[in-house]
Structures are given as structure tokens and as C-alpha cells.
Design a protein around this motif. Structure first.
Motif, short mmCIF file in Angstrom:
data_model
loop_
_atom_site.label_atom_id
_atom_site.label_comp_id
_atom_site.label_asym_id
_atom_site.label_seq_id
_atom_site.Cartn_x
_atom_site.Cartn_y
_atom_site.Cartn_z
N VAL A 134 0.82 -1.22 0.00
CA VAL A 134 0.00 0.00 0.00
C VAL A 134 0.85 1.27 0.00
N LEU A 135 1.73 1.41 1.00
CA LEU A 135 2.45 2.67 1.17
C LEU A 135 3.31 3.06 -0.03
N PRO A 136 4.11 2.16 -0.63
CA PRO A 136 4.91 2.59 -1.78
C PRO A 136 4.08 3.16 -2.93
N GLN A 137 2.95 2.52 -3.22
CA GLN A 137 2.11 3.01 -4.31
C GLN A 137 1.41 4.31 -3.93
N VAL A 138 0.94 4.39 -2.70
CA VAL A 138 0.24 5.59 -2.25
C VAL A 138 1.15 6.80 -2.28
N LEU A 139 2.39 6.63 -1.84
CA LEU A 139 3.33 7.75 -1.84
C LEU A 139 3.60 8.22 -3.26
N ARG A 140 3.77 7.29 -4.18
CA ARG A 140 4.02 7.68 -5.57
C ARG A 140 2.83 8.41 -6.17
N LEU A 141 1.63 7.90 -5.90
CA LEU A 141 0.43 8.54 -6.43
C LEU A 141 0.17 9.91 -5.79
N SER A 142 0.66 10.09 -4.58
CA SER A 142 0.41 11.34 -3.85
C SER A 142 1.48 12.39 -4.07
N VAL A 143 2.49 12.10 -4.88
CA VAL A 143 3.60 13.03 -5.06
C VAL A 143 3.14 14.44 -5.44
N VAL A 201 8.48 24.56 -7.12
CA VAL A 201 7.60 24.07 -8.19
C VAL A 201 8.39 23.27 -9.21
N LEU A 202 9.53 23.80 -9.62
CA LEU A 202 10.37 23.09 -10.59
C LEU A 202 10.87 21.76 -10.02
N ALA A 203 11.29 21.79 -8.75
CA ALA A 203 11.76 20.56 -8.11
C ALA A 203 10.62 19.55 -7.98
N ALA A 204 9.43 20.05 -7.64
CA ALA A 204 8.28 19.16 -7.48
C ALA A 204 7.90 18.50 -8.80
N ARG A 205 7.92 19.26 -9.87
CA ARG A 205 7.57 18.69 -11.17
C ARG A 205 8.61 17.67 -11.62
N TYR A 206 9.86 17.90 -11.28
CA TYR A 206 10.91 16.94 -11.62
C TYR A 206 10.70 15.63 -10.87
N VAL A 207 10.44 15.74 -9.57
CA VAL A 207 10.20 14.54 -8.76
C VAL A 207 8.97 13.81 -9.26
N GLU A 208 7.94 14.56 -9.58
CA GLU A 208 6.70 13.95 -10.06
C GLU A 208 6.93 13.12 -11.33
N ARG A 210 9.64 11.73 -12.23
CA ARG A 210 10.53 10.61 -11.96
C ARG A 210 9.82 9.44 -11.28
N VAL A 211 8.84 9.72 -10.45
CA VAL A 211 8.27 8.65 -9.61
C VAL A 211 6.81 8.33 -9.92
N ILE A 212 6.13 9.14 -10.75
CA ILE A 212 4.72 8.90 -10.99
C ILE A 212 4.51 7.54 -11.64
N ILE A 213 3.45 6.86 -11.27
CA ILE A 213 3.15 5.54 -11.82
C ILE A 213 2.51 5.71 -13.19
N PRO A 214 3.08 5.10 -14.25
CA PRO A 214 2.49 5.21 -15.59
C PRO A 214 1.05 4.70 -15.62
N GLY A 215 0.20 5.43 -16.34
CA GLY A 215 -1.18 4.99 -16.46
C GLY A 215 -2.12 5.65 -15.50
N PHE A 216 -1.56 6.35 -14.49
CA PHE A 216 -2.43 7.05 -13.54
C PHE A 216 -2.43 8.53 -13.88
N SER A 217 -3.60 9.14 -13.75
CA SER A 217 -3.70 10.56 -14.01
C SER A 217 -3.10 11.34 -12.86
N ARG A 218 -2.77 12.60 -13.14
CA ARG A 218 -2.13 13.45 -12.14
C ARG A 218 -3.12 13.75 -11.02
N GLN A 219 -2.64 13.61 -9.78
CA GLN A 219 -3.47 13.89 -8.60
C GLN A 219 -3.16 15.30 -8.12
N ASP A 220 -4.16 16.15 -8.11
CA ASP A 220 -3.97 17.52 -7.66
C ASP A 220 -4.38 17.62 -6.20
#
Length: 221
Positions: A134-143, A201-208, A210-220
Motif C-alpha cells: 500500500v504505502l509505496p504506491q500511495v506515496l508515488r500517487l500522492s507526489v 515548483v520546478l523541483a516538485a515537477r521533476y520529482v513527479e 521521476r516517480v509517478i506511476i504510468p497509467g495514472f492521471s495526475r493527482q492535484d
């Protein structure tokens, strides 16, 4: 005149900026750690634990929704004898953790429960399912939401001057009080905040990216 006063007080202003960054980093880390704890407790098998967390989390989130002042002043009003930095850290941590837990709960609701059930079928207990699946996926989706919260933490740190914590905004107010040129002083503060927010903002977008799970839409947030 303003430029001259600004240069004269620049060492104090830089010290205040360091204090702002220290507070922002500290409450972002503690807010994430305690947010994970709160999120974990919302998944507890014990109904009374879930009800307790669900009942208290909105209280800390709404503290900043009703006004600009979160839990920091509430601790001061309780007469707790701590340094201004510690009062700010504790107060902001309660507030940030509640938001982070809500972001992670939203991400959790979008997970594929087949994976969770598969983990249980393999003999994983509740904590192992949480930690390994749960936690690894949740953290990536919540970036996106979590990094936006860090940006918000930077802006909210200016509230700490109300408890005599001499961060950047407090130093800017001291500068404005010396020559009564409040517009110039606050404009300077706005430019500095804008600069740091832009970097985050630039750092956040870079991290996003790098770690976002393919196939999931961006979580605002």
C-alpha cells in the motif's frame, strides 16, 4: 533610503530566511511522517481507532481553513512552555499531517484492491501489506499533492511571526518598521517568496515525473 536600510539589515534578513527554510523543511518532514502514521491508523481494523482519527483530522485541517492561523496559536494559548520554534513545529505538524493523510487516503482509494488481497493471500499481515504494497504506491500517487503541500508549508511559515519566531517575514516587518516603507518591504518579501516557490515548483515537477506511476492521471491537491 529603503535600499540602504535593506543592505544594513541584510544579515538579519538572511538569518530570518534561514529560519524560514529550517521551519519549512522540519514541518514538511514531520508532517509527512505523522501523516503516514495517521493514514495507517485510518486503515486500522479497530473501528474506534478509525472513528477517532476521522474525528480529529478535520479539526486540524479546518484550523487553517477558517483562518490563516493554524494550530500554533492554540498551543500558545494552552500555556505550553516551549521555544517558539518547537511550538511552530508541533502546531504545523498537526496541521500538515492531517492534510498529508487526506492526500494519501485519496490515493489509496484509487489502488487496485486485487494486489492487496493477493498480499493477504500470501500470508502478509496488516502491517506487511501496508508497508510492502500500500504505502509505496500511495506515496508515488500522492507526489503531486505532497509536493504542493511543501510549497504551502513555505508560505504558511510566515504565520510563525505571531508567536515571536523571528523568521524571514518577521525580519521584513522589522525592516519596514525602521523607515515605514511597508510597500517596498512587502514587495521585497513577495519577490523572495516567489523565487523560492518557483524553485520548489520546478523541483516538485521533476520529482513527479521521476516517480509517478504510468497509467495514472495526475493527482492535484
Amino acid at each position: 533610503m529603503f535600499l540602504s536600510d535593506l543592505l544594513d539589515q541584510m544579515p538579519l534578513i538572511m538569518t530570518g530566511l534561514v529560519e524560514t527554510l529550517k521551519l519549512t523543511v522540519t514541518m514538511s518532514i514531520t508532517g509527512l511522517i505523522f501523516g503516514i502514521v495517521v493514514f495507517y491508523l485510518t486503515l486500522s481494523h479497530r473501528a474506534w481507532v478509525r472513528r477517532l482519527i476521522q474525528g480529529t483530522s478535520p479539526f486540524h485541517r479546518n484550523a487553517s481553513d477558517r483562518s490563516v492561523i493554524p494550530d500554533v496559536l492554540r498551543l500558545t494559548a494552552m500555556g505550553i512552555s516551549l521555544s517558539p520554534f518547537m511550538v511552530a513545529v508541533i502546531g504545523f505538524t498537526l496541521n500538515v499531517a492531517a492534510y498529508n493523510a487526506a492526500y494519501m487516503t485519496t490515493a489509496y482509494n484509487g489502488l487496485d484492491y486485487v494486489e492487496i488481497e493477493a498480499g493477504r493471500a500470501q500470508g502478509f499481515n496488516h502491517t506487511q501489506v501496508f508497508g510492502f504494497i500500500v504505502l509505496p504506491q500511495v506515496l508515488r500517487l500522492s507526489v503531486p499533492a505532497l509536493t504542493n503541500q511543501v510549497i504551502r508549508n513555505l508560505k504558511d511559515s510566515s504565520v510563525a511571526f505571531l508567536i515571536q519566531y523571528t523568521e524571514f517575514f518577521a525580519r521584513v516587518q522589522e525592516l519596514a518598521a525602521t523607515n515605514f516603507q511597508f510597500f517596498q518591504a512587502y514587495l521585497f518579501a513577495a519577490i523572495v517568496y516567489l523565487l523560492f516557490v518557483s524553485i520548489l515548483v520546478l523541483a516538485a515537477r521533476y520529482v513527479e515525473k521521476r516517480v509517478i506511476i504510468p497509467g495514472f492521471s495526475r493527482q492535484d491537491s
